[in-house]
Design an enzyme around this catalytic site. Structure first.
Site, PDB file in Angstrom:
ATOM      1  N   ASP A  55      37.808  -3.237  54.615  1.00 38.36           N
ATOM      2  CA  ASP A  55      38.306  -1.866  54.472  1.00 38.36           C
ATOM      3  C   ASP A  55      38.711  -1.447  55.872  1.00 38.36           C
ATOM      4  O   ASP A  55      37.863  -1.205  56.734  1.00 38.36           O
ATOM      5  CB  ASP A  55      37.204  -0.964  53.918  1.00 38.36           C
ATOM      6  N   ASN A  82      48.625  -5.059  58.748  1.00 40.13           N
ATOM      7  CA  ASN A  82      49.559  -4.908  57.636  1.00 40.13           C
ATOM      8  C   ASN A  82      49.091  -3.904  56.596  1.00 40.13           C
ATOM      9  O   ASN A  82      49.915  -3.272  55.924  1.00 40.13           O
ATOM     10  CB  ASN A  82      49.769  -6.272  56.965  1.00 40.13           C
ATOM     11  N   TYR A 147      53.273   9.540  55.090  1.00 40.30           N
ATOM     12  CA  TYR A 147      53.546   8.115  55.320  1.00 40.30           C
ATOM     13  C   TYR A 147      54.421   7.943  56.559  1.00 40.30           C
ATOM     14  O   TYR A 147      54.132   7.120  57.445  1.00 40.30           O
ATOM     15  CB  TYR A 147      54.234   7.499  54.105  1.00 40.30           C
TER      16      TYR A 147
END
Length: 255
Positions: A55, A82, A147
């Site tokens: 995590d 990533n 984002y």
């Protein structure tokens, strides 16, 4: 044999990176919050692939994963940050908890990974970090605000550490793809994806990550690399266009 650890590697871009580096004879660490799926991918690749649970928002998870991987691989040469998530749609219609989660994973995950990996990278004969940024870090994107902001942060982290860690011989680079054919963009609520389309595959991005990992380090090795013709065009235009024109372009793309 060089080694690479990839976060969020159980599927999508991360899995494509893992497959590509494995074919180029790297020891590959496939780490993901979905450890079962990561184990399946590692088993399908072979003995030089190792899977584990990670995590990225947990610094303790990073410490455990890196210690485990380096014990197995011998050293850490390449870290690929990533792992990421995306929530789309009007800013005010998205729960604040979703915005916070985006920052926790996309930004804190990169900070955690870089910080925890440094002691191992400093010990390696060759060391590089490659962060997954985005074309959304070229100009703030409507309906993708948190984002886009998270990828601007990744861009800033990359630039700062690429300069700061030169003293250790560690390059910190990123790739900036436009929309990629993954589960992340399915049912995405943003006009920009409808206007720009989804033309990149996970393999396209993996190839660019590989090039970043093996490229000879010179003064001309750029910190950022846009992926895809449209991203490259937008990135170059953003450098020379006046701010109002960049805004108008993105306003057009968001309609």
């Amino acid at each position: 044999m060089r080694s690479i650890l990839i976060s969020g590697a159980a599927q999508g871009i991360g899995a494509a990176i893992a497959r590509l580096f494995y074919t180029h004879h790297y020891k590959v660490g496939i780490y993901d919050i979905n450890s079962a799926q990561a184990q399946q991918l590692a088993a399908s690749l072979g003995p030089n692939a190792k899977a584990g649970q990670l995590d990225v928002s947990s610094y303790q998870d990073w410490q455990t994963a890196l210690a485990e991987f380096v014990t197995w691989a011998g050293e850490l040469n390449v870290l690929v940050n990533n792992a990421g998530i995306l929530f789309s749609g009007p800013f005010e219609h998205t729960e604040i908890s979703a915005h916070h989660k985006t920052i926790s994973i996309n930004v804190n995950g990169v900070l955690n990974g870089c910080h925890a990996a440094l002691p191992y990278l400093k010990q390696a004969n060759f060391a590089r970090i490659i962060n997954l940024s985005s074309a959304s870090a070229i100009y703030g994107q409507a309906d993708l605000v948190s984002y886009s902001a998270s990828k601007f942060a990744v861009r800033g982290i990359t630039e700062g550490l690429d300069t700061e860690w030169q003293k250790y011989g560690i390059r910190v680079l990123d790739v900036m793809p436009l929309f990629v054919q993954t589960a992340m963009v399915q049912d995405m609520q943003a006009k920009s994806i409808q206007n720009m389309g989804v033309h990149l595959t996970t393999e396209d991005v993996a190839q660019h990550v590989f090039q970043r990992a093996v490229a000879k380090d010179t003064a001309l090795t750029a910190t950022h690399q846009a992926v895809g013709a449209k991203a490259k065009l937008l990135f170059q235009l953003s450098k020379i266009s006046p701010q109002f024109l960049n805004r108008l372009t993105n306003l057009y793309l968001s309609k």
